[in-house]
Write an enzyme that holds these catalytic residues in place. Structure first.
Site, mmCIF file in Angstrom:
data_model
loop_
_atom_site.group_PDB
_atom_site.id
_atom_site.type_symbol
_atom_site.label_atom_id
_atom_site.label_comp_id
_atom_site.label_asym_id
_atom_site.label_seq_id
_atom_site.Cartn_x
_atom_site.Cartn_y
_atom_site.Cartn_z
ATOM 1 C CE LYS A 1 6.425 4.810 5.552
ATOM 2 N NZ LYS A 1 6.960 4.009 4.434
ATOM 3 C CG HIS B 1 7.905 5.115 9.434
ATOM 4 N ND1 HIS B 1 6.649 4.709 9.837
ATOM 5 C CD2 HIS B 1 8.544 3.994 9.001
ATOM 6 C CE1 HIS B 1 6.538 3.410 9.649
ATOM 7 N NE2 HIS B 1 7.671 2.949 9.148
#
Ligand code: NDP
Ligand SMILES: O=C(O)C1=N[C@H](C(=O)O)C[C@H](O)C1
EC number: 1.17.1.8
Length: 266
Positions: free
Chosen positions: A159, A155
């Site tokens: 995040k 990701h």
């Protein structure tokens, strides 16, 4: 189609912005207000980078529920806020559609009991993208035949939670069909703590965070003389919006909490 009235929490975020667009573009959705961490009392159109919508911004979700009485709350905030928002929505009889990740299995069981007691439908979807749902389903099928598996989730570096909600959901789906087993060498050691990743019933989850990434996952299976890789990539947040729309439309007819869109998409 009957009109569905909405509140969106987290409208300035990556996902929140897309959800506001979705609400604007869907004829039977009516966005009543948004809930933000700041900008109390402003109109959405007065916040930079936001669409020119003449709707109020609240910082207090309870006040927003009391004044606006929406059908559905879409929450795209942070793990701590998502939990509080879901509980409040159930208390006010507002159906929550929660894309926010970071819920534990205990959270989900407790919140499901509450949703059933209140008879208010709720959806927690760790991933709204159809491709990601298929990736998880395919991984669950593969695990029946190839039980040695490692999950690699990748990701963007903004995040907050690790491992991703999708990786945790994938591990849960696989554990439904695979007997818990320790993988790797029986005497393996971790000479640097964390080198083998997080452990779920002997499966390993590895989390990568890098600028440039959006949301990606590989599920790697190994057997004698062969490997299988199942991969999904979300290359932008528009990938999640059909699932958000379907969740909003479906949550109205539920009387329990559904965790994962695989229960809604057959
Ligand atoms: N289910 C799915 O398919 C997907 C889920 N996600 C999940 O959605 C969540 C949001 O992701 P993303 O948009 O990338 O994150 P961002 O950090 O870009 O956005 C989160 C937004 O929520 C706001 N926020 C935080 N707490 C509150 C609160 N109490 N009330 C109102 N707003 C609040 C933040 O405000 P501020 O900046 O002021 O803190 C920020 O604007 C994450 O949990 C992520 O894992 C993401 C993509 C897909
Ligand atoms: O934070 C994100 O971006 C994402 N979060 C969800 C998760 O934790 O699985 C869904 C998707 O992977 C994007």
């Amino acid at each position: 189609m009957k009109e569905i009235t909405l509140i969106i929490a987290g409208p300035r975020g990556n996902m929140g912005k897309e959800a506001v667009k979705l609400a604007e573009q869907t004829p039977h959705f009516k966005l009543l207000a948004v809930v933000d961490t700041k900008n109390e009392g402003k109109r959405l159109r007065d916040i930079s980078d936001m669409p020119a919508l003449d709707i109020p911004v609240y910082t207090d979700l309870e006040k927003c529920f009391t004044e606006q009485k929406p059908d559905v709350l879409i929450d795209l905030t942070s793990p701590e806020s998502g939990r509080v928002h879901l509980e409040l929505a159930l208390d006010y009889g507002v159906r929550p559609v929660i894309g926010t990740t970071g819920f534990s299995q205990e959270d989900i069981e407790r919140l499901r009991a509450k949703a059933e007691e209140k008879e208010v439908g709720a959806i927690i979807a760790p991933n709204f993208a159809i491709g990601a749902i298929l990736m998880m389903k395919f991984a669950q099928t593969a695990a029946r035949y190839m039980p040695d598996v490692e999950i690699l989730e990748m990701h963007h570096d903004k995040k907050l939670d690790a491992p991703s909600g999708t990786a945790q959901k994938t591990a849960q789906l696989i554990s439904e069909v695979r007997e818990a087993k320790k993988q790797g060498h029986p005497e393996e050691t971790e000479d640097l703590p964390g080198a083998r990743g997080a452990e779920v019933e002997g499966m390993r989850i590895h989390s990568i965070r890098l600028p440039g990434l959006v949301a990606h996952q590989e599920v790697l299976f190994g057997g004698p003389g062969q490997t299988l890789t199942i991969r999904h990539d979300s290359i932008n947040r528009a990938s999640f919006m059909p699932g958000v729309r379907l969740s909003v439309e479906t949550v109205l007819s539920l009387k329990t909490l559904v965790y994962g869109l695989e229960h809604i998409i057959d």
